[in-house]
Enzyme design. Sequence first.
Site, PDB file in Angstrom:
ATOM      1  N   CYS A 170      -5.572   6.417  -1.817  1.00 54.80           N
ATOM      2  CA  CYS A 170      -4.886   5.155  -2.128  1.00 54.80           C
ATOM      3  C   CYS A 170      -3.593   5.516  -2.841  1.00 54.80           C
ATOM      4  CB  CYS A 170      -5.769   4.260  -3.006  1.00 54.80           C
ATOM      5  SG  CYS A 170      -4.945   2.759  -3.593  1.00 54.80           S
ATOM      6  N   CYS A 211       0.862  -1.180   0.000  1.00 58.29           N
ATOM      7  CA  CYS A 211       0.000   0.000   0.000  1.00 58.29           C
ATOM      8  C   CYS A 211       0.895   1.226   0.000  1.00 58.29           C
ATOM      9  CB  CYS A 211      -0.904  -0.012   1.234  1.00 58.29           C
ATOM     10  SG  CYS A 211      -1.841   1.513   1.493  1.00 58.29           S
TER      11      CYS A 211
END
Length: 311
Positions: A248, A90
Amino acid sequence: MTGTGLLAVTKGHGTENDFVLLDDRTGELELGPELVRALADRRAGVGGDGVIRLIASDRLPEGAAALAEDPQARWFMDYRNADGSVAEMCGNGVRVVAAFAERIGLWDGRGELALGTRAGVRRVRRVPDPDGGPVAWYSVEMGAWHLPGGAAAAAEGADAEVEVRGLPVARAGLSVDVGNPHTVLALAGLEELAAADLTAAPQVDPVPPTGTNVELVVPLGERRTADGAVGAVRMRVHERGVGETRSCGTGACAAALAVRAWAGAGAPDVWRVEVPGGVVRVTVHGGRVELAGPAVLVAEAEVDLAALASR
């Protein structure tokens, strides 16, 4: 989920993509899906888009692979989505776990921090906020990217079809791999971006084998700076295993890469990506991409595991 006693946790976020952080450097914690879901629960747990365990690389098989890639990657970012599923990595989480490593004394904030992830080793360094803000920024070398659809997808600008609740017709989408899978579709304007309902997962055809994150983007043009052109894009994202999130990191990279591909020759290599939780900067270096943005640690707490299990 089993276990009693108190579990020390830290809460942090990168442009409001938030995480429960665990210092398990010796690998003593049994981090199963049930515990992850309980910790990430926003009503009965700590709450977060995911859980990140910082563990010594030699304590995990995936960490051993990271050490083989780069012996300096002593620490591994074990990332789990809020639904308990394991994820490759991530981009926002890498920055936040770097700040966490600095907080707990595993990195002094100077030079580069090599972090193992399931998508390979990521190198992190502190950088100044380009807007002069007070929050620490971190830059992550995100590694190689590619278009899974190859030259044909690049020429067509798409290799998938995406249906989004709230939008009247299916839209063409471009698959982008940034260590994890993304599908990016362009919208006509900010009104469409606001109208999209991401409480339901967009339907992507064909569906990638391991699912996909979906980015809805509105290109905002370019501006000239002393260092050259900077492109701008605004986006929303639906993350697999999580739902819509405020940001994100890999999705921001995918969004910039897709818009850059659509723009064609002469498109900027530097992109300002606006997400609901803030702003990040994406820089393309040929076949590799770099992500920079803020990381904030907001709280430290002790979780009663017995109480958590009774929820």
